[in-house]
Design a protein around this motif. Structure first.
Motif, PDB file in Angstrom:
ATOM      1  N   LEU A  33       0.826  -1.211   0.000  1.00 17.64           N
ATOM      2  CA  LEU A  33       0.000   0.000   0.000  1.00 17.64           C
ATOM      3  C   LEU A  33       0.860   1.262   0.000  1.00 17.64           C
ATOM      4  CD1 LEU A  33      -2.815  -1.108   2.471  1.00 17.64           C
ATOM      5  CD2 LEU A  33      -3.070  -0.639   0.022  1.00 17.64           C
ATOM      6  N   LEU A  34       1.988   1.233   0.675  1.00 19.67           N
ATOM      7  CA  LEU A  34       2.889   2.388   0.655  1.00 19.67           C
ATOM      8  C   LEU A  34       3.525   2.557  -0.729  1.00 19.67           C
ATOM      9  CD1 LEU A  34       4.539   1.953   4.159  1.00 19.67           C
ATOM     10  CD2 LEU A  34       3.031   3.828   3.448  1.00 19.67           C
ATOM     11  N   GLU A  35       3.927   1.452  -1.336  1.00 22.70           N
ATOM     12  CA  GLU A  35       4.478   1.529  -2.692  1.00 22.70           C
ATOM     13  C   GLU A  35       3.429   2.024  -3.678  1.00 22.70           C
ATOM     14  OE1 GLU A  35       8.067  -1.633  -3.052  1.00 22.70           O
ATOM     15  OE2 GLU A  35       6.056  -2.518  -2.986  1.00 22.70           O
ATOM     16  N   LYS A  36       2.194   1.625  -3.494  1.00 24.14           N
ATOM     17  CA  LYS A  36       1.096   2.103  -4.344  1.00 24.14           C
ATOM     18  C   LYS A  36       0.962   3.617  -4.264  1.00 24.14           C
ATOM     19  CE  LYS A  36      -3.904   1.447  -5.014  1.00 24.14           C
ATOM     20  NZ  LYS A  36      -5.101   0.741  -4.486  1.00 24.14           N
ATOM     21  N   ARG A  37       1.309   4.184  -3.114  1.00 24.15           N
ATOM     22  CA  ARG A  37       1.247   5.635  -2.926  1.00 24.15           C
ATOM     23  C   ARG A  37       2.496   6.343  -3.455  1.00 24.15           C
ATOM     24  NH1 ARG A  37      -2.152   3.382   0.546  1.00 24.15           N
ATOM     25  NH2 ARG A  37      -3.811   4.633   1.502  1.00 24.15           N
ATOM     26  N   GLY A  38       3.416   5.589  -4.009  1.00 23.58           N
ATOM     27  CA  GLY A  38       4.599   6.184  -4.605  1.00 23.58           C
ATOM     28  C   GLY A  38       5.819   6.226  -3.717  1.00 23.58           C
ATOM     29  N   TYR A  39       5.771   5.593  -2.546  1.00 22.97           N
ATOM     30  CA  TYR A  39       6.912   5.591  -1.635  1.00 22.97           C
ATOM     31  C   TYR A  39       7.850   4.418  -1.926  1.00 22.97           C
ATOM     32  CZ  TYR A  39       4.369   9.001   1.149  1.00 22.97           C
ATOM     33  OH  TYR A  39       3.699  10.136   1.563  1.00 22.97           O
ATOM     34  N   GLY A  40       9.133   4.682  -1.817  1.00 24.63           N
ATOM     35  CA  GLY A  40      10.112   3.615  -1.833  1.00 24.63           C
ATOM     36  C   GLY A  40      10.280   3.079  -0.424  1.00 24.63           C
ATOM     37  N   LEU A  41      10.606   1.817  -0.301  1.00 29.03           N
ATOM     38  CA  LEU A  41      10.774   1.187   1.005  1.00 29.03           C
ATOM     39  C   LEU A  41      12.251   0.924   1.246  1.00 29.03           C
ATOM     40  CD1 LEU A  41       7.859  -1.421   0.875  1.00 29.03           C
ATOM     41  CD2 LEU A  41       7.757   1.007   1.482  1.00 29.03           C
ATOM     42  N   HIS A  42      12.798   1.556   2.257  1.00 29.42           N
ATOM     43  CA  HIS A  42      14.206   1.345   2.607  1.00 29.42           C
ATOM     44  C   HIS A  42      14.253   0.345   3.751  1.00 29.42           C
ATOM     45  CE1 HIS A  42      18.344   3.121   3.844  1.00 29.42           C
ATOM     46  NE2 HIS A  42      18.466   1.998   3.170  1.00 29.42           N
ATOM     47  N   ARG A  43      14.598  -0.891   3.417  1.00 28.60           N
ATOM     48  CA  ARG A  43      14.538  -2.002   4.361  1.00 28.60           C
ATOM     49  C   ARG A  43      15.784  -2.027   5.233  1.00 28.60           C
ATOM     50  NH1 ARG A  43      15.823  -7.584   4.652  1.00 28.60           N
ATOM     51  NH2 ARG A  43      14.137  -8.879   5.459  1.00 28.60           N
ATOM     52  N   LEU A  44      15.577  -2.040   6.536  1.00 25.49           N
ATOM     53  CA  LEU A  44      16.667  -2.020   7.505  1.00 25.49           C
ATOM     54  C   LEU A  44      16.459  -3.136   8.531  1.00 25.49           C
ATOM     55  CD1 LEU A  44      16.517   1.825   8.046  1.00 25.49           C
ATOM     56  CD2 LEU A  44      18.389   0.636   6.914  1.00 25.49           C
ATOM     57  N   CYS A  45      17.526  -3.831   8.879  1.00 19.20           N
ATOM     58  CA  CYS A  45      17.429  -4.909   9.866  1.00 19.20           C
ATOM     59  C   CYS A  45      18.582  -4.784  10.853  1.00 19.20           C
ATOM     60  CB  CYS A  45      17.437  -6.276   9.182  1.00 19.20           C
ATOM     61  SG  CYS A  45      17.117  -7.641  10.331  1.00 19.20           S
ATOM     62  N   PRO A  46      18.379  -4.085  11.973  1.00 24.53           N
ATOM     63  CA  PRO A  46      19.442  -3.937  12.961  1.00 24.53           C
ATOM     64  C   PRO A  46      19.964  -5.266  13.493  1.00 24.53           C
ATOM     65  CG  PRO A  46      17.676  -2.379  13.395  1.00 24.53           C
ATOM     66  CD  PRO A  46      17.185  -3.314  12.330  1.00 24.53           C
ATOM     67  N   ASN A  47      19.119  -6.286  13.542  1.00 20.88           N
ATOM     68  CA  ASN A  47      19.572  -7.590  14.018  1.00 20.88           C
ATOM     69  C   ASN A  47      20.619  -8.212  13.100  1.00 20.88           C
ATOM     70  OD1 ASN A  47      18.061  -7.666  16.345  1.00 20.88           O
ATOM     71  ND2 ASN A  47      16.340  -8.721  15.414  1.00 20.88           N
ATOM     72  N   LEU A  48      20.689  -7.725  11.848  1.00 17.97           N
ATOM     73  CA  LEU A  48      21.710  -8.199  10.906  1.00 17.97           C
ATOM     74  C   LEU A  48      22.823  -7.172  10.738  1.00 17.97           C
ATOM     75  CD1 LEU A  48      19.463  -9.817   8.145  1.00 17.97           C
ATOM     76  CD2 LEU A  48      20.634 -10.935  10.045  1.00 17.97           C
ATOM     77  N   GLY A  49      22.877  -6.189  11.646  1.00 18.07           N
ATOM     78  CA  GLY A  49      23.976  -5.238  11.643  1.00 18.07           C
ATOM     79  C   GLY A  49      23.722  -3.918  10.961  1.00 18.07           C
TER      80      GLY A  49
END
Length: 246
Positions: A33-49
């Protein structure tokens, strides 16, 4: 397309920081739904550093999703401690924050609340009804069945406003200030994700209160369309809670 987990960089204001807790975690319906609104998703995983961004000016919002760990694991998991230290900075900066399941529990702990198992060992794994409070009707207009997968609940501090409740776990939704929201349930989970989660459920589905695999899958066509409509409408209003001066 979701950006792979990596250290933050200058990426433009039409981005949402998506914080996950495992290598293969997905943002599901919320991400779509966020991508449908034109947003890019910056995926972050602190558990992987992954490092979390100090400068939030490049982001229109932050969504922290669920995971199998506890918000109390800050002593043993560096990623959880990192998130607990970072969340108050996001909230105080006025950035729209949305915490789902573990993301809500992390927000709770970050602002002074408590996270703990049910006193009778009960879980919510499957569908459960939530009911909006008087204050919550602005955001959740009526009772609805939502998808749950958790064994701990929250006690929110006085600075938070309760938005939704349920019989087993009284805190199902809350707001902290104008821009931060936490929901105990999973509006992001698709039918495909339910199928994967329940195919090897482990200990979770053997606990008191857990529904079995067939219920998770067969109830999806009945309960998820209203939940889909709700989160679709909620996201626009949530993004508009940004209190930063632009």
């Amino acid at each position: 397309m979701t950006v792979p987990a990596e250290k933050p960089k200058k990426i433009g204001a039409k981005q949402i920081a998506i914080v996950v807790h495992q290598e293969h975690s997905r943002p599901g319906r919320v991400g779509a739904l966020l991508e449908k609104r034109g947003y890019g998703l910056h995926r972050l995983c602190p558990n992987l550093g992954c490092e979390l961004p100090e400068d939030m000016s490049d982001y229109a919002g932050v969504v922290i999703f669920g995971g199998p760990m506890s918000a109390n694991d800050c002593g043993s998991l560096a990623g959880i401690k990192c998130e607990l230290d970072w969340i108050p900075k996001v909230v105080e900066a006025g950035v729209p924050y949305l915490g789902l399941c573990l993301g809500a529990q992390l927000l709770t702990r970050a602002v002074g609340g408590c996270v703990a198992p049910h006193p009778e060992g009960k879980v919510e794994v499957g569908y459960a009804e939530i009911v909006p409070t008087e204050a919550g009707r602005e955001w959740i207009s009526r009772p609805m069945k939502v998808y749950q997968w958790h064994r701990e609940g929250m006690s929110i501090p006085a600075c938070c406003e309760l938005l939704a409740t349920s019989q087993t776990y009284p805190v199902q939704g809350f707001r902290c200030g104008p821009n931060a929201f936490g929901f105990q349930f999973h509006p992001e989970v698709t039918l495909e994700m339910k199928d994967q989660w329940t195919s090897e459920p482990g200990e979770s589905m053997r606990r008191p209160g857990a529904q079995q695999r067939g219920v998770h899958l067969s109830m999806h066509p009945f309960y998820d369309p209203p939940l889909d409509r709700w989160i679709d409408g909620f996201l626009d209003r949530w993004l508009a809670t940004d209190t930063r001066s632009h």
